[in-house]
Design a protein around this motif. Structure first.
Motif, PDB file in Angstrom:
ATOM      1  N   PRO A  14       0.838  -1.213   0.000  1.00 12.04           N
ATOM      2  CA  PRO A  14       0.000   0.000   0.000  1.00 12.04           C
ATOM      3  C   PRO A  14       0.869   1.259   0.000  1.00 12.04           C
ATOM      4  CG  PRO A  14       0.015  -1.007   2.161  1.00 12.04           C
ATOM      5  CD  PRO A  14       0.785  -1.933   1.260  1.00 12.04           C
ATOM      6  N   LEU A  15       0.405   2.302  -0.694  1.00  9.65           N
ATOM      7  CA  LEU A  15       1.136   3.569  -0.743  1.00  9.65           C
ATOM      8  C   LEU A  15       0.554   4.609   0.197  1.00  9.65           C
ATOM      9  CD1 LEU A  15       1.711   3.927  -4.573  1.00  9.65           C
ATOM     10  CD2 LEU A  15       3.404   3.393  -2.834  1.00  9.65           C
ATOM     11  N   GLY A  16      -0.628   4.408   0.671  1.00 13.64           N
ATOM     12  CA  GLY A  16      -1.296   5.373   1.538  1.00 13.64           C
ATOM     13  C   GLY A  16      -2.759   5.449   1.174  1.00 13.64           C
ATOM     14  N   ILE A  17      -3.514   6.149   1.975  1.00 19.85           N
ATOM     15  CA  ILE A  17      -4.963   6.196   1.814  1.00 19.85           C
ATOM     16  C   ILE A  17      -5.375   6.744   0.453  1.00 19.85           C
ATOM     17  CG2 ILE A  17      -7.086   7.245   2.704  1.00 19.85           C
ATOM     18  CD1 ILE A  17      -5.774   7.176   5.483  1.00 19.85           C
ATOM     19  N   ASN A  18      -4.764   7.802  -0.011  1.00 21.64           N
ATOM     20  CA  ASN A  18      -5.184   8.455  -1.251  1.00 21.64           C
ATOM     21  C   ASN A  18      -4.242   8.236  -2.422  1.00 21.64           C
ATOM     22  OD1 ASN A  18      -7.509   9.612  -0.097  1.00 21.64           O
ATOM     23  ND2 ASN A  18      -6.258  11.214   0.817  1.00 21.64           N
ATOM     24  N   LYS A  19      -3.332   7.270  -2.331  1.00 23.93           N
ATOM     25  CA  LYS A  19      -2.338   7.113  -3.387  1.00 23.93           C
ATOM     26  C   LYS A  19      -2.439   5.818  -4.170  1.00 23.93           C
ATOM     27  CE  LYS A  19       1.190  10.061  -1.414  1.00 23.93           C
ATOM     28  NZ  LYS A  19       2.595  10.150  -1.075  1.00 23.93           N
ATOM     29  N   GLY A  20      -3.178   4.843  -3.719  1.00 19.22           N
ATOM     30  CA  GLY A  20      -3.247   3.571  -4.425  1.00 19.22           C
ATOM     31  C   GLY A  20      -2.284   2.565  -3.841  1.00 19.22           C
ATOM     32  N   CYS A  21      -1.723   1.721  -4.702  1.00 17.88           N
ATOM     33  CA  CYS A  21      -0.778   0.701  -4.232  1.00 17.88           C
ATOM     34  C   CYS A  21       0.144   0.312  -5.383  1.00 17.88           C
ATOM     35  CB  CYS A  21      -1.519  -0.524  -3.717  1.00 17.88           C
ATOM     36  SG  CYS A  21      -2.421  -1.413  -4.981  1.00 17.88           S
ATOM     37  N   TYR A  22       1.134  -0.509  -5.061  1.00 22.00           N
ATOM     38  CA  TYR A  22       1.941  -1.083  -6.120  1.00 22.00           C
ATOM     39  C   TYR A  22       2.242  -2.523  -5.786  1.00 22.00           C
ATOM     40  CZ  TYR A  22       6.427  -0.646  -3.608  1.00 22.00           C
ATOM     41  OH  TYR A  22       7.454  -0.755  -2.723  1.00 22.00           O
ATOM     42  N   TYR A  23       2.603  -3.259  -6.804  1.00 24.00           N
ATOM     43  CA  TYR A  23       2.943  -4.667  -6.685  1.00 24.00           C
ATOM     44  C   TYR A  23       4.390  -4.838  -7.109  1.00 24.00           C
ATOM     45  CZ  TYR A  23      -2.107  -5.209  -6.629  1.00 24.00           C
ATOM     46  OH  TYR A  23      -3.437  -5.120  -6.313  1.00 24.00           O
ATOM     47  N   SER A  24       5.228  -5.325  -6.202  1.00 26.18           N
ATOM     48  CA  SER A  24       6.608  -5.621  -6.579  1.00 26.18           C
ATOM     49  C   SER A  24       6.624  -6.966  -7.299  1.00 26.18           C
ATOM     50  CB  SER A  24       7.522  -5.653  -5.350  1.00 26.18           C
ATOM     51  OG  SER A  24       7.112  -6.653  -4.452  1.00 26.18           O
ATOM     52  N   ILE A  25       7.404  -7.052  -8.367  1.00 24.68           N
ATOM     53  CA  ILE A  25       7.467  -8.258  -9.191  1.00 24.68           C
ATOM     54  C   ILE A  25       8.859  -8.862  -9.048  1.00 24.68           C
ATOM     55  CG2 ILE A  25       7.267  -9.182 -11.520  1.00 24.68           C
ATOM     56  CD1 ILE A  25       5.513  -6.704 -12.129  1.00 24.68           C
ATOM     57  N   SER A  26       8.893 -10.142  -8.741  1.00 24.99           N
ATOM     58  CA  SER A  26      10.150 -10.823  -8.492  1.00 24.99           C
ATOM     59  C   SER A  26      10.152 -12.182  -9.178  1.00 24.99           C
ATOM     60  CB  SER A  26      10.334 -11.007  -6.988  1.00 24.99           C
ATOM     61  OG  SER A  26      11.458 -11.802  -6.727  1.00 24.99           O
ATOM     62  N   LEU A  27      11.341 -12.658  -9.484  1.00 22.59           N
ATOM     63  CA  LEU A  27      11.495 -13.979 -10.066  1.00 22.59           C
ATOM     64  C   LEU A  27      11.760 -15.045  -9.008  1.00 22.59           C
ATOM     65  CD1 LEU A  27      13.664 -13.046 -13.159  1.00 22.59           C
ATOM     66  CD2 LEU A  27      11.190 -13.348 -13.025  1.00 22.59           C
ATOM     67  N   ASP A  28      11.713 -14.651  -7.733  1.00 19.28           N
ATOM     68  CA  ASP A  28      11.968 -15.552  -6.615  1.00 19.28           C
ATOM     69  C   ASP A  28      10.648 -15.958  -5.963  1.00 19.28           C
ATOM     70  OD1 ASP A  28      12.858 -16.898  -4.379  1.00 19.28           O
ATOM     71  OD2 ASP A  28      14.008 -15.230  -3.571  1.00 19.28           O
ATOM     72  N   GLN A  29      10.380 -17.234  -5.841  1.00 12.36           N
ATOM     73  CA  GLN A  29       9.144 -17.718  -5.241  1.00 12.36           C
ATOM     74  C   GLN A  29       9.034 -17.353  -3.772  1.00 12.36           C
ATOM     75  OE1 GLN A  29       9.465 -21.896  -6.392  1.00 12.36           O
ATOM     76  NE2 GLN A  29       7.608 -21.634  -7.597  1.00 12.36           N
ATOM     77  N   GLU A  30      10.129 -17.168  -3.100  1.00  8.60           N
ATOM     78  CA  GLU A  30      10.117 -16.854  -1.666  1.00  8.60           C
ATOM     79  C   GLU A  30      10.031 -15.355  -1.394  1.00  8.60           C
ATOM     80  OE1 GLU A  30      10.006 -19.319   0.651  1.00  8.60           O
ATOM     81  OE2 GLU A  30       9.826 -20.608  -1.112  1.00  8.60           O
ATOM     82  N   GLU A  31       9.961 -14.548  -2.426  1.00  9.19           N
ATOM     83  CA  GLU A  31       9.993 -13.091  -2.277  1.00  9.19           C
ATOM     84  C   GLU A  31       8.823 -12.553  -1.453  1.00  9.19           C
ATOM     85  OE1 GLU A  31      12.326  -9.931  -2.734  1.00  9.19           O
ATOM     86  OE2 GLU A  31      12.704 -11.747  -3.829  1.00  9.19           O
ATOM     87  N   ALA A  32       7.668 -13.152  -1.529  1.00 12.41           N
ATOM     88  CA  ALA A  32       6.491 -12.661  -0.815  1.00 12.41           C
ATOM     89  C   ALA A  32       6.661 -12.723   0.695  1.00 12.41           C
ATOM     90  CB  ALA A  32       5.262 -13.456  -1.239  1.00 12.41           C
ATOM     91  N   LYS A  33       7.603 -13.505   1.167  1.00 10.98           N
ATOM     92  CA  LYS A  33       7.832 -13.652   2.606  1.00 10.98           C
ATOM     93  C   LYS A  33       8.819 -12.626   3.150  1.00 10.98           C
ATOM     94  CE  LYS A  33       7.052 -18.587   2.234  1.00 10.98           C
ATOM     95  NZ  LYS A  33       7.681 -19.916   2.298  1.00 10.98           N
ATOM     96  N   ARG A  34       9.429 -11.839   2.297  1.00  8.37           N
ATOM     97  CA  ARG A  34      10.477 -10.905   2.722  1.00  8.37           C
ATOM     98  C   ARG A  34       9.910  -9.530   3.036  1.00  8.37           C
ATOM     99  NH1 ARG A  34      14.830 -12.626  -1.820  1.00  8.37           N
ATOM    100  NH2 ARG A  34      15.146 -14.721  -1.042  1.00  8.37           N
ATOM    101  N   SER A  35      10.732  -8.710   3.686  1.00  7.27           N
ATOM    102  CA  SER A  35      10.333  -7.338   4.001  1.00  7.27           C
ATOM    103  C   SER A  35      10.412  -6.477   2.743  1.00  7.27           C
ATOM    104  CB  SER A  35      11.256  -6.757   5.070  1.00  7.27           C
ATOM    105  OG  SER A  35      12.551  -6.569   4.539  1.00  7.27           O
ATOM    106  N   LYS A  36       9.831  -5.290   2.820  1.00  2.68           N
ATOM    107  CA  LYS A  36       9.816  -4.380   1.673  1.00  2.68           C
ATOM    108  C   LYS A  36      11.227  -4.000   1.232  1.00  2.68           C
ATOM    109  CE  LYS A  36       7.752  -0.031   0.198  1.00  2.68           C
ATOM    110  NZ  LYS A  36       6.898   1.079   0.600  1.00  2.68           N
TER     111      LYS A  36
END
Length: 91
Positions: A14-36
């Motif tokens: 999330p970017l904030g209440i009025n800004k929307g969001c973004y999705y980070s794209i990775s080639l690593d299957q374990e990436e979703a478990k890591r910090s920003k």
């Protein structure tokens, strides 16, 4: 026979209440478990998709630095906009 095939991982940030969001794209299957911070600095990070607050505009960027980002010294390559999609609401 069906072989499992992995394409990429996307994680919503999330970017904030009025800004929307973004999705980070990775080639690593374990990436979703890591910090920003570790996600953006990993060698598997390939870019991000950013949406506006109404989720009608999406922009795909590569892994470069934001023009208004923290790297004011100019040592990093600026990010490039690779794709922009606009959905018009016809309802």
């Amino acid at each position: 026979r069906t072989d499992d095939m992995y394409c990429f991982t996307a994680k919503k940030w999330p970017l904030g209440i009025n800004k929307g969001c973004y999705y980070s794209i990775s080639l690593d299957q374990e990436e979703a478990k890591r910090s920003k911070a570790s996600t953006l600095e990993s060698g598997a990070f390939v870019g991000k998709v950013r949406s506006d607050k109404k989720s009608l505009d999406y922009t795909l960027y590569d892994d470069g630095t934001s023009p208004d980002g923290k790297d004011k010294g100019g040592t990093s390559v600026l990010r490039h906009e690779l794709l922009h999609i606009n959905f018009s609401n016809s309802l």
